[in-house]
Design an enzyme around this catalytic site. Structure first.
Site, PDB file in Angstrom:
ATOM      1  N   CYS A 184      38.556  41.344  30.065  1.00 20.58           N
ATOM      2  CA  CYS A 184      40.168  41.873  30.285  1.00 20.58           C
ATOM      3  C   CYS A 184      41.427  41.216  29.734  1.00 20.58           C
ATOM      4  CB  CYS A 184      40.072  42.349  31.897  1.00 20.58           C
ATOM      5  SG  CYS A 184      38.727  43.405  32.176  1.00 20.58           S
TER       6      CYS A 184
ATOM      7  N   GLY B   9      48.678  36.598  29.303  1.00 25.63           N
ATOM      8  CA  GLY B   9      47.740  35.006  29.763  1.00 25.63           C
ATOM      9  C   GLY B   9      46.906  34.201  29.852  1.00 25.63           C
TER      10      GLY B   9
ATOM     11  N   GLU C  83      39.674  43.260  25.433  1.00 21.57           N
ATOM     12  CA  GLU C  83      40.548  43.995  26.363  1.00 21.57           C
ATOM     13  C   GLU C  83      41.083  45.686  25.366  1.00 21.57           C
ATOM     14  OE1 GLU C  83      43.216  44.268  28.662  1.00 21.57           O
ATOM     15  OE2 GLU C  83      43.946  46.567  27.901  1.00 21.57           O
TER      16      GLU C  83
ATOM     17  N   ASP D  11      36.195  47.995  25.097  1.00 21.26           N
ATOM     18  CA  ASP D  11      35.805  48.626  26.576  1.00 21.26           C
ATOM     19  C   ASP D  11      34.354  47.761  26.944  1.00 21.26           C
ATOM     20  OD1 ASP D  11      34.735  49.303  28.914  1.00 21.26           O
ATOM     21  OD2 ASP D  11      34.871  51.730  28.261  1.00 21.26           O
TER      22      ASP D  11
ATOM     23  N   CYS E 296      44.343  40.510  40.255  1.00 20.01           N
ATOM     24  CA  CYS E 296      45.705  40.665  41.515  1.00 20.01           C
ATOM     25  C   CYS E 296      46.313  40.847  43.313  1.00 20.01           C
ATOM     26  CB  CYS E 296      46.595  40.057  40.662  1.00 20.01           C
ATOM     27  SG  CYS E 296      47.363  42.051  40.555  1.00 20.01           S
TER      28      CYS E 296
HETATM   29  C1  LIG Z   1      44.565  42.371  35.963  1.00 19.99           C
HETATM   30  S1  LIG Z   1      44.651  42.936  33.555  1.00 19.99           S
HETATM   31  C2  LIG Z   1      44.052  41.341  33.233  1.00 19.99           C
HETATM   32  C3  LIG Z   1      45.048  40.751  32.837  1.00 19.99           C
HETATM   33  C4  LIG Z   1      45.699  39.216  31.980  1.00 19.99           C
HETATM   34  N1  LIG Z   1      43.651  38.425  32.916  1.00 19.99           N
HETATM   35  C5  LIG Z   1      46.552  38.177  32.250  1.00 19.99           C
HETATM   36  O1  LIG Z   1      46.043  37.509  32.889  1.00 19.99           O
HETATM   37  O2  LIG Z   1      47.032  38.697  31.081  1.00 19.99           O
HETATM   38  C6  LIG Z   1      43.616  44.167  33.713  1.00 19.99           C
HETATM   39  C7  LIG Z   1      42.998  44.622  31.761  1.00 19.99           C
HETATM   40  O3  LIG Z   1      41.721  44.935  32.213  1.00 19.99           O
HETATM   41  C8  LIG Z   1      42.097  46.029  30.841  1.00 19.99           C
HETATM   42  N2  LIG Z   1      41.117  47.359  31.083  1.00 19.99           N
HETATM   43  C9  LIG Z   1      40.837  48.740  31.587  1.00 19.99           C
HETATM   44  N3  LIG Z   1      40.172  48.873  31.823  1.00 19.99           N
HETATM   45  C10 LIG Z   1      39.003  48.069  31.051  1.00 19.99           C
HETATM   46  C11 LIG Z   1      37.990  47.894  29.944  1.00 19.99           C
HETATM   47  N4  LIG Z   1      37.042  49.408  30.673  1.00 19.99           N
HETATM   48  N5  LIG Z   1      37.593  47.045  29.706  1.00 19.99           N
HETATM   49  C12 LIG Z   1      38.459  46.223  28.784  1.00 19.99           C
HETATM   50  N6  LIG Z   1      39.107  46.300  29.853  1.00 19.99           N
HETATM   51  C13 LIG Z   1      39.858  47.653  30.688  1.00 19.99           C
HETATM   52  C14 LIG Z   1      43.737  46.920  30.923  1.00 19.99           C
HETATM   53  O4  LIG Z   1      44.027  47.204  30.397  1.00 19.99           O
HETATM   54  C15 LIG Z   1      44.505  45.177  31.464  1.00 19.99           C
HETATM   55  O5  LIG Z   1      45.004  44.776  30.199  1.00 19.99           O
END
Ligand SMILES: C[S@@+](CC[C@H](N)C(=O)[O-])C[C@H]1O[C@@H](n2cnc3c(N)ncnc32)[C@H](O)[C@@H]1O
Length: 448
Positions: free
Chosen positions: A264, A269, A289, A315, A385
């Site tokens: 994800c 970052g 992502e 996904d 978070c």
């Molecule tokens: C909490 S953020 C991750 C922050 C990232 N790890 C960082 O440190 O910059 C969660 C991310 O998961 C993505 N996301 C949501 N559903 C998802 C899925 N089914 N598969 C992969 N990514 C997904 C969102 O678009 C979002 O960018």
């Protein structure tokens, strides 16, 4: 005026203050007659008003003779800005009232300006402590409602934070207070690309508290002005996020340590730090992502990474890779963000308890997919978070029980020097104890 425009955008368009404000400030600067001090004041007024909205609403409600929902939202915004100036800043009362009445006259007309004047004159009769005594229910009668009004958090959020933090009144009060403080800007020197020493040469820079790669900027420090940040060799990253990536990277592993996955990854970052750490070890990072535009941000964050990496838009619940093909996997899942309330002043008022249901299935599916993606003997880091138990421990316990094949590792030993990490085996960081966002990490070894 500018602060009012920003509040309207947050109210009307569900905009984020941290996105609305910069272009408004830029426009005002371009028009002239608006300097850095004006910008700092406007920023403080918008953020302060949004953070303290719960307390200010209670004060305003006791000064008007109808329910707040019957007061027009733009009038309420002018009133809240005025109350913040009166109760939350050192602006003299007469100046706060007359500036607010003048604003009301321009944007709302004479009739409503009179109403604003009458309400703010009542508010000006006492200070914040005096008002809180009057409008908050006594702690002994209803502790959560008392804390919600005094520290300006929705009651359900107070309740959820307290459930997760445990302990008595002192701890939860310190946490809620910390949520109302402006967080410092923290930088990460991406290993192999920049050093903390290089960043410490910048004005107002001091070493991080816990992460060996962190450098904190004192008030007024401008990350955008730093060459290493502009070149992507360093980035802005909360120390909690750095610690989570470091703990996963250093978790003990038998056998190969060659393929890492960030499932994800957007906006990238943690992927940028993991990529640099993987490079030091000769491992490759796959950063995945779901949202294509966010995958683009991940690619930008990883550009120039000293070792091999791949960015894909996929996904995470339907892995595009072979089962068991990674040695380390990070799943930093989408969540309510209740651990980062310091950064998003409006977030606490937007979130609803129902949001948890929306995330529950996705969080479980992503963790299950992470366990499928790692090889037997490999390690998964499940991160949020948010400290809400329904998004942290409950998800982990549930998936381990239903899926099986995973064993929790005591993550506390992987946060060297960080105090007050609780009873483990998972780790919950806290703004008031660690100065970080309330990041959560569970480390799970796949055993079957
Ligand atoms: C909490 S953020 C991750 C922050 C990232 N790890 C960082 O440190 O910059 C969660 C991310 O998961 C993505 N996301 C949501 N559903 C998802 C899925 N089914 N598969 C992969 N990514 C997904 C969102 O678009 C979002 O960018």
């Amino acid at each position: 005026m500018l602060a009012f425009e920003a509040l309207r955008a947050v109210d009307e368009r569900d905009a984020y203050a941290n996105l609305v404000l910069p272009p408004l400030l830029r426009k005002a600067r371009e028009k002239g007659d608006f300097d850095g001090r004006d910008a700092a004041l406007a920023t403080e007024l918008v953020y302060g008003t949004l953070r303290r909205q719960g307390t200010y609403d209670a004060v305003i409600a006791s000064c008007v003779d109808r329910p707040l929902r019957e007061v027009d939202p733009p009038v309420l915004d002018v009133l809240s800005l005025g109350v913040h100036q009166l109760l939350g800043t050192r602006i003299p009362s007469h100046a706060a009232v007359s500036a607010s009445v003048e604003l009301a006259r321009v944007v709302l007309g004479d009739g409503r300006a009179k109403f604003v004047n009458a309400v703010l004159r009542k508010v000006a009769q006492d200070d914040l402590d005096g008002w809180v005594q009057k409008v908050a229910p006594p702690y002994d009668e209803d502790p959560e409602d008392h804390l919600a009004v005094v520290h300006s958090h929705p009651r359900w959020v107070v309740s959820a934070l307290w459930d997760s933090l445990g302990g008595g009144r002192a701890g939860i009060e310190r946490l809620l207070e910390a949520d109302n403080e402006r967080p410092e800007v923290t930088l990460v020197a991406r290993p192999g690309r920049a050093t903390p020493e290089e960043l410490l040469g910048e004005e107002a820079a001091v070493p991080g508290r816990w992460s060996p790669y962190a450098v904190r900027l004192a008030e007024g420090g401008e990350p955008g002005a730093i060459e290493a940040v502009r070149e992507g060799r360093a980035g802005v990253q909360d120390e909690g996020s750095q610690l989570v990536a470091l703990a996963l990277a250093h978790a003990p592993l038998d056998g190969p340590d060659e393929r890492w996955l960030d499932g994800c990854a957007g906006p990238g970052g943690k992927a940028a730090l993991l990529g640099a750490l993987a490079a030091e070890r000769g491992a490759v990072l796959v950063a995945s992502e779901k949202q294509p535009h966010r995958a683009g941000l991940v690619a930008k964050a990883l550009a120039g990474n000293p070792g091999p990496y791949q960015v894909i838009a996929a996904d995470g619940t339907r892995p595009a890779w072979r089962s068991g093909s990674f040695d380390r996997v990070l799943m930093d899942v989408p969540c309510t963000g209740l651990g980062a309330l310091r950064r998003r002043p409006e977030a606490r008022w937007r979130r609803r308890p129902e949001d948890l249901e929306g995330f529950a299935t996705l969080q479980r599916e992503l963790l299950r997919a992470a366990l499928d993606s790692v090889r037997v003997g490999g390690v998964v880091g499940y991160a949020t978070c948010s400290p809400h138990l329904a998004e942290t421990r409950v998800v982990v316990e549930d998936v381990l029980k239903r899926r099986g094949g995973g064993e929790l590792i005591d993550a506390r030993g992987l946060f060297p020097g960080v105090p007050e990490l609780g009873e483990g085996p998972d780790v919950q960081l806290w703004p008031h104890l660690h100065g970080t966002d309330a990041m959560y990490l569970a480390l799970i070894r796949r055993v079957g």
